[in-house]
Design a protein around this motif. Structure first.
Motif, short mmCIF file in Angstrom:
data_model
loop_
_atom_site.label_atom_id
_atom_site.label_comp_id
_atom_site.label_asym_id
_atom_site.label_seq_id
_atom_site.Cartn_x
_atom_site.Cartn_y
_atom_site.Cartn_z
N UNK A 107 16.34 -3.55 -9.52
CA UNK A 107 15.19 -2.61 -9.71
C UNK A 107 14.40 -2.90 -10.90
N UNK A 108 12.92 -2.76 -10.93
CA UNK A 108 12.18 -3.05 -11.86
C UNK A 108 11.28 -2.19 -11.94
N UNK A 109 10.94 -1.52 -13.28
CA UNK A 109 10.13 -0.54 -13.64
C UNK A 109 9.14 -1.08 -15.04
N UNK A 110 7.83 -0.65 -14.42
CA UNK A 110 6.97 -1.17 -15.66
C UNK A 110 7.28 -2.30 -16.37
N UNK A 111 7.45 -3.47 -15.44
CA UNK A 111 7.51 -4.82 -15.57
C UNK A 111 8.94 -5.07 -16.39
N UNK A 112 9.83 -4.20 -16.34
CA UNK A 112 11.09 -4.59 -16.71
C UNK A 112 12.33 -4.29 -15.93
N UNK A 113 13.25 -5.16 -15.97
CA UNK A 113 14.37 -5.10 -15.23
C UNK A 113 15.11 -3.83 -15.64
N UNK A 114 15.35 -2.91 -14.69
CA UNK A 114 16.24 -1.77 -14.94
C UNK A 114 17.35 -1.54 -14.42
N UNK A 115 17.99 -2.23 -13.42
CA UNK A 115 19.05 -2.21 -12.65
C UNK A 115 19.50 -3.27 -11.84
#
Length: 167
Positions: free
Chosen positions: A122-130
């Protein structure tokens, strides 16, 4: 699908693939630089992983010490949307060293392993989240000539700390 959504999907893939490259290159700082502050990573069913950037950096440094030299991934399928990449892969390696992140407490067997793994990134706002990776542990153990109960996944708590809070 609009060009903007298509570009967002490509960005999600670039973040995921950049993270994988950094991990396999043994560069935990580069991998963590792609992550959100609240990043989580878990390998199921054994329940190893990390929560938060500092914990992830430590975990990836440990993983880097225990990556088989001939570790290879063959993608079978990939599905991408605006927030996630789901990969199904055939993973092959020689079990020539301890793999505490995948087979905790198991001594090297010297045997060749082939296993399927499905990962959801999962990626949010260009950053890997999970990152959640589900390994076919039963097939892996059988291929290594080990009994099915060799690795006992930890119990998953229903509340509080631990893997359940990571997903």
């Amino acid at each position: 699908m609009t060009p903007g959504i298509q570009e967002l999907m490509r960005q999600v893939e670039r973040v995921r693939d950049g993270f994988r490259r950094a991990v396999l290159a043994g560069e935990p700082d580069a991998a963590v630089a792609l992550c959100a502050e609240a990043v989580t990573l878990i390998d199921l069913p054994v329940g190893t992983g990390a929560a938060g950037r500092d914990d992830l950096r430590r975990h990836l440094a440990e993983v880097a010490l225990h990556l088989p030299g001939d570790l290879a991934f063959a993608r079978l399928s990939r599905t991408v949307d605006r927030f996630r990449v789901v990969d199904e892969e055939r993973v092959t390696f020689t079990h020539d060293r301890e793999l505490p992140w995948l087979l905790p407490g198991i001594d090297p067997t010297g045997r060749r392993a082939e296993v399927l793994a499905v990962s959801v990134t999962t990626v949010r706002q260009g950053r890997l989240l999970a990152v959640r990776t589900l390994w076919d542990l039963t097939t892996l153990l059988a291929g290594l000539g080990l009994p099915g109960d060799t690795v006992r996944p930890p119990p998953v708590p229903l509340a509080g700390e631990g893997p359940r809070g990571w997903w």
